[in-house]
Design an enzyme around this catalytic site. Structure first.
Site, PDB file in Angstrom:
ATOM      1  N   HIS A  70      60.569  53.459  66.220  1.00  0.00           N
ATOM      2  CA  HIS A  70      59.729  52.688  67.143  1.00  0.00           C
ATOM      3  C   HIS A  70      58.361  53.420  67.429  1.00  0.00           C
ATOM      4  CE1 HIS A  70      62.776  54.774  69.207  1.00  0.00           C
ATOM      5  NE2 HIS A  70      61.865  54.990  70.207  1.00  0.00           N
ATOM      6  N   HIS A 126      55.692  53.757  70.554  1.00  0.00           N
ATOM      7  CA  HIS A 126      55.335  53.324  71.857  1.00  0.00           C
ATOM      8  C   HIS A 126      53.946  53.218  71.922  1.00  0.00           C
ATOM      9  CE1 HIS A 126      59.122  54.817  73.943  1.00  0.00           C
ATOM     10  NE2 HIS A 126      59.155  55.610  72.756  1.00  0.00           N
ATOM     11  N   ILE A 128      61.922  48.256  78.476  1.00  0.00           N
ATOM     12  CA  ILE A 128      62.532  47.939  79.446  1.00  0.00           C
ATOM     13  C   ILE A 128      62.267  48.705  80.677  1.00  0.00           C
ATOM     14  CG2 ILE A 128      64.451  49.156  79.161  1.00  0.00           C
ATOM     15  CD1 ILE A 128      66.279  46.297  79.448  1.00  0.00           C
ATOM     16  N   GLU A 186      65.611  58.497  71.538  1.00  0.00           N
ATOM     17  CA  GLU A 186      66.998  58.039  72.035  1.00  0.00           C
ATOM     18  C   GLU A 186      67.538  56.870  71.330  1.00  0.00           C
ATOM     19  OE1 GLU A 186      65.926  57.010  76.006  1.00  0.00           O
ATOM     20  OE2 GLU A 186      65.892  59.244  76.743  1.00  0.00           O
ATOM     21  N   VAL A 187      66.646  56.185  70.801  1.00  0.00           N
ATOM     22  CA  VAL A 187      67.081  54.983  70.229  1.00  0.00           C
ATOM     23  C   VAL A 187      66.908  55.286  68.458  1.00  0.00           C
ATOM     24  CG1 VAL A 187      66.598  52.322  69.762  1.00  0.00           C
ATOM     25  CG2 VAL A 187      66.680  53.303  71.781  1.00  0.00           C
ATOM     26  N   ASN A 207      58.703  59.187  68.868  1.00  0.00           N
ATOM     27  CA  ASN A 207      59.696  60.224  69.062  1.00  0.00           C
ATOM     28  C   ASN A 207      60.533  60.420  67.638  1.00  0.00           C
ATOM     29  OD1 ASN A 207      58.477  60.909  71.484  1.00  0.00           O
ATOM     30  ND2 ASN A 207      59.767  59.212  72.563  1.00  0.00           N
TER      31      ASN A 207
HETATM   32  P1  AMP Z   1      62.787  56.807  72.514  1.00  0.00           P
HETATM   33  O1  AMP Z   1      63.195  57.963  73.522  1.00  0.00           O
HETATM   34  O2  AMP Z   1      61.318  57.174  71.799  1.00  0.00           O
HETATM   35  O3  AMP Z   1      63.778  56.902  71.231  1.00  0.00           O
HETATM   36  O4  AMP Z   1      62.488  55.560  73.364  1.00  0.00           O
HETATM   37  C1  AMP Z   1      63.249  54.677  73.342  1.00  0.00           C
HETATM   38  C2  AMP Z   1      62.798  53.498  74.531  1.00  0.00           C
HETATM   39  O5  AMP Z   1      63.743  52.132  74.360  1.00  0.00           O
HETATM   40  C3  AMP Z   1      62.787  53.871  75.867  1.00  0.00           C
HETATM   41  O6  AMP Z   1      61.507  54.155  76.567  1.00  0.00           O
HETATM   42  C4  AMP Z   1      63.527  52.743  76.704  1.00  0.00           C
HETATM   43  O7  AMP Z   1      63.148  52.581  77.928  1.00  0.00           O
HETATM   44  C5  AMP Z   1      63.457  51.717  75.666  1.00  0.00           C
HETATM   45  N1  AMP Z   1      64.370  50.721  75.624  1.00  0.00           N
HETATM   46  C6  AMP Z   1      65.929  51.005  75.669  1.00  0.00           C
HETATM   47  N2  AMP Z   1      66.595  49.860  75.556  1.00  0.00           N
HETATM   48  C7  AMP Z   1      65.644  48.702  75.548  1.00  0.00           C
HETATM   49  C8  AMP Z   1      65.618  47.431  75.695  1.00  0.00           C
HETATM   50  N3  AMP Z   1      66.857  46.783  75.630  1.00  0.00           N
HETATM   51  N4  AMP Z   1      64.486  46.644  75.491  1.00  0.00           N
HETATM   52  C9  AMP Z   1      63.305  47.227  75.644  1.00  0.00           C
HETATM   53  N5  AMP Z   1      63.084  48.592  75.560  1.00  0.00           N
HETATM   54  C10 AMP Z   1      64.458  49.346  75.848  1.00  0.00           C
END
Ligand code: AMP
Length: 121
Positions: free
Chosen positions: A107, A109, A34, A102-103, A94
């Site tokens: 995942h 990237h 996003i 963060e999530v 990460n």
């Molecule tokens: P990380 O810091 O590796 O956990 O990356 C989390 C990623 O998720 C970040 O690059 C955000 O921009 C991305 N992200 C968060 N919410 C969404 C969403 N609803 N759709 C797509 N990407 C998202």
């Protein structure tokens, strides 16, 4: 860390919130980030409930592991950034606090479409 069913990627997997889907199969879902950091910035996530790569490595089945790796390569090809279809890319995961995650759903990237630059700050 215990898996949080309310994390944003879990909601995307349950179709509770939308995503810009790139690819989906039995093992992975891929969609555009996003907040893109490069010309092409995709995410590839396993469908299983794994917090991070360590959790995945410990608990995922061999099929899930193969499925995730193949999913990453397939998406890179589809986006035209693989070695075959483009000029290469960076796959990055990460992991937890020092990794800057963060999530809390594993995942990868995928960055590409241009030179990605320095590996770390
Ligand atoms: P990380 O810091 O590796 O956990 O990356 C989390 C990623 O998720 C970040 O690059 C955000 O921009 C991305 N992200 C968060 N919410 C969404 C969403 N609803 N759709 C797509 N990407 C998202």
């Amino acid at each position: 860390m215990k898996y949080d069913n309310n994390n944003i990627f879990a909601k995307i997997l349950r179709s509770e919130i939308p995503c810009k889907k790139i690819y989906e199969d039995d093992f992975v879902l891929s969609f555009y980030d996003i907040n893109p950091q490069k010309k092409i910035h995709a995410l590839v996530i396993p469908k299983g409930k794994y917090v991070d790569l360590d959790d995945f490595s410990e608990k995922a089945s061999p099929d899930e592991m193969v499925g995730l790796l193949k999913g990453i390569s397939f998406v890179a090809k589809k986006l035209g950034i693989s070695v075959d279809t483009g000029k290469g890319y960076r796959a990055l995961a990460n992991i937890s606090e020092h990794g800057g995650q963060e999530v809390p759903h594993l995942h990868f990237h995928l960055f590409g479409g241009e030179k990605v630059g320095k590996m770390v700050e």
